[in-house]
Design a protein around this motif. Sequence first.
Motif, PDB file in Angstrom:
ATOM      1  N   THR A  41       0.851  -1.186   0.000  1.00 63.10           N
ATOM      2  CA  THR A  41       0.000   0.000   0.000  1.00 63.10           C
ATOM      3  C   THR A  41       0.885   1.235   0.000  1.00 63.10           C
ATOM      4  O   THR A  41       1.772   1.372   0.838  1.00 63.10           O
ATOM      5  CB  THR A  41      -0.915   0.024   1.238  1.00 63.10           C
ATOM      6  OG1 THR A  41      -1.795  -1.108   1.201  1.00 63.10           O
ATOM      7  CG2 THR A  41      -1.741   1.302   1.274  1.00 63.10           C
ATOM      8  N   HIS A  51      -8.717   1.094   5.729  1.00 60.55           N
ATOM      9  CA  HIS A  51      -8.087   0.220   4.734  1.00 60.55           C
ATOM     10  C   HIS A  51      -7.486  -1.014   5.412  1.00 60.55           C
ATOM     11  O   HIS A  51      -7.733  -2.146   4.988  1.00 60.55           O
ATOM     12  CB  HIS A  51      -6.998   1.027   4.011  1.00 60.55           C
ATOM     13  CG  HIS A  51      -6.146   0.270   3.056  1.00 60.55           C
ATOM     14  ND1 HIS A  51      -6.640  -0.277   1.893  1.00 60.55           N
ATOM     15  CD2 HIS A  51      -4.806  -0.026   3.085  1.00 60.55           C
ATOM     16  CE1 HIS A  51      -5.650  -0.869   1.237  1.00 60.55           C
ATOM     17  NE2 HIS A  51      -4.534  -0.730   1.943  1.00 60.55           N
ATOM     18  N   SER A  81      -2.146   9.996   4.155  1.00 61.43           N
ATOM     19  CA  SER A  81      -3.365   9.208   3.963  1.00 61.43           C
ATOM     20  C   SER A  81      -3.999   8.760   5.275  1.00 61.43           C
ATOM     21  O   SER A  81      -4.741   7.785   5.311  1.00 61.43           O
ATOM     22  CB  SER A  81      -3.046   7.970   3.110  1.00 61.43           C
ATOM     23  OG  SER A  81      -2.415   8.315   1.910  1.00 61.43           O
ATOM     24  N   SER A 139      -7.100   9.382  -1.179  1.00 56.36           N
ATOM     25  CA  SER A 139      -5.816   8.925  -0.647  1.00 56.36           C
ATOM     26  C   SER A 139      -5.059  10.032   0.065  1.00 56.36           C
ATOM     27  O   SER A 139      -4.274   9.788   0.976  1.00 56.36           O
ATOM     28  CB  SER A 139      -4.948   8.360  -1.781  1.00 56.36           C
ATOM     29  OG  SER A 139      -5.540   7.214  -2.327  1.00 56.36           O
ATOM     30  N   PRO A 143      -4.554   3.457  -0.544  1.00 56.62           N
ATOM     31  CA  PRO A 143      -5.043   3.299   0.821  1.00 56.62           C
ATOM     32  C   PRO A 143      -6.531   3.600   0.999  1.00 56.62           C
ATOM     33  O   PRO A 143      -7.057   3.445   2.105  1.00 56.62           O
ATOM     34  CB  PRO A 143      -4.195   4.295   1.609  1.00 56.62           C
ATOM     35  CG  PRO A 143      -3.856   5.346   0.618  1.00 56.62           C
ATOM     36  CD  PRO A 143      -3.695   4.634  -0.687  1.00 56.62           C
ATOM     37  N   ASP A 190       5.556   4.573   2.468  1.00 55.68           N
ATOM     38  CA  ASP A 190       5.090   5.925   2.751  1.00 55.68           C
ATOM     39  C   ASP A 190       5.987   6.967   2.100  1.00 55.68           C
ATOM     40  O   ASP A 190       7.209   6.955   2.262  1.00 55.68           O
ATOM     41  CB  ASP A 190       5.036   6.167   4.258  1.00 55.68           C
ATOM     42  CG  ASP A 190       4.460   7.538   4.561  1.00 55.68           C
ATOM     43  OD1 ASP A 190       3.271   7.749   4.265  1.00 55.68           O
ATOM     44  OD2 ASP A 190       5.204   8.405   5.046  1.00 55.68           O
ATOM     45  N   THR A 192       1.267   5.247   0.523  1.00 52.27           N
ATOM     46  CA  THR A 192       0.582   6.325   1.227  1.00 52.27           C
ATOM     47  C   THR A 192       1.315   7.657   1.078  1.00 52.27           C
ATOM     48  O   THR A 192       2.529   7.699   0.948  1.00 52.27           O
ATOM     49  CB  THR A 192       0.467   6.008   2.738  1.00 52.27           C
ATOM     50  OG1 THR A 192       1.771   5.747   3.280  1.00 52.27           O
ATOM     51  CG2 THR A 192      -0.423   4.813   2.984  1.00 52.27           C
ATOM     52  N   THR A 224       0.283   9.016   9.727  1.00 50.71           N
ATOM     53  CA  THR A 224       0.478   7.726   9.078  1.00 50.71           C
ATOM     54  C   THR A 224       1.430   6.831   9.869  1.00 50.71           C
ATOM     55  O   THR A 224       1.166   5.637  10.060  1.00 50.71           O
ATOM     56  CB  THR A 224       1.005   7.921   7.643  1.00 50.71           C
ATOM     57  OG1 THR A 224       0.018   8.600   6.867  1.00 50.71           O
ATOM     58  CG2 THR A 224       1.316   6.582   6.985  1.00 50.71           C
ATOM     59  N   LEU A 249      -6.368   5.377   5.935  1.00 47.45           N
ATOM     60  CA  LEU A 249      -5.533   4.196   6.179  1.00 47.45           C
ATOM     61  C   LEU A 249      -6.096   3.267   7.254  1.00 47.45           C
ATOM     62  O   LEU A 249      -6.056   2.038   7.075  1.00 47.45           O
ATOM     63  CB  LEU A 249      -4.109   4.637   6.522  1.00 47.45           C
ATOM     64  CG  LEU A 249      -3.068   3.520   6.663  1.00 47.45           C
ATOM     65  CD1 LEU A 249      -2.965   2.704   5.381  1.00 47.45           C
ATOM     66  CD2 LEU A 249      -1.702   4.114   7.036  1.00 47.45           C
ATOM     67  N   VAL A 304       3.560  -1.073   3.936  1.00 44.87           N
ATOM     68  CA  VAL A 304       3.084   0.280   3.655  1.00 44.87           C
ATOM     69  C   VAL A 304       4.300   1.103   3.236  1.00 44.87           C
ATOM     70  O   VAL A 304       5.221   1.319   4.027  1.00 44.87           O
ATOM     71  CB  VAL A 304       2.413   0.916   4.887  1.00 44.87           C
ATOM     72  CG1 VAL A 304       2.090   2.384   4.617  1.00 44.87           C
ATOM     73  CG2 VAL A 304       1.143   0.151   5.247  1.00 44.87           C
TER      74      VAL A 304
END
Length: 262
Positions: free
Chosen positions: A12, A24, A17, A192, A93, A43, A14, A50, A21, A41
């Motif tokens: 995912t 998700h 987000s 997102s 996300p 990022d 991000t 996040t 998130l 994730v």
Amino acid sequence: MQDLLNELTLVTVTYNSAQVLPAHIASLRETATTAMPRWIVVDNASTDATDAIVAANGNCVEMLKSEKNLGFGAACNLGIHASKTRYVMVLNPDTQLSEAAIDQLLAELKNRDAAIAGPALEPEADKSIVDAPWLVGAVLLFDTQLMNPVGYFDERFFLYEEDKDVCKCANDAGLKVIHCRNVSIPHVGGASTVRNKTVNKFIHFHKGRSYALYARKHELGEKVIEAYVRSNKKRMNFALLTFGVARYARAKAKIQGVNSAR
């Protein structure tokens, strides 16, 4: 989900987000009947909550954090290259997952020897599975054994067109790209990242830039790009007549994006 543990990695991407998130992550946690597959994730240097959200869900997700915003495709590539499984699913996300949908999408990819598969992003009456010229990048499932020789996302595309490009490259290499309308993974769309005037300008700048990059990469001709610019100039003129400040800003940003790609 036992097969998924050994065969699949979720990735995912991000960027600020935090609003979407948690839901998700929870969407899969709440439908999983066994332990979940590895979930990364990636990022893009978020400045919101996040990091804290991933830390709070550390028993099922891990973070791969970039020091700067690399863009969607480059961040996907980081996650794909960090995975060790044959199959990798890249995600926005603001998608809602389920164990059943992931299982089914993976099964369809395998059964049809496809390199890329994507689901329906909203419920559809048509439940067919069709070969596709391209798929929306919100959910893409890759068979890395087939895709490694082709490659993944062209990192010149910061935002937009990267999904169309990777699917075209797969199709051009003789690989199958399939749209599985019988599998539903809902996508909110546009959620997102929190939107404001600066973010909107940034987004539309990259829409224009990526449009031009894609057209040149795949030799669609300068006339296609010129038509795109003319269309957005018309939108600017109409926006001036109707006091459409936001429409004017979007069209202007797209033209600036095109010009940056020359």
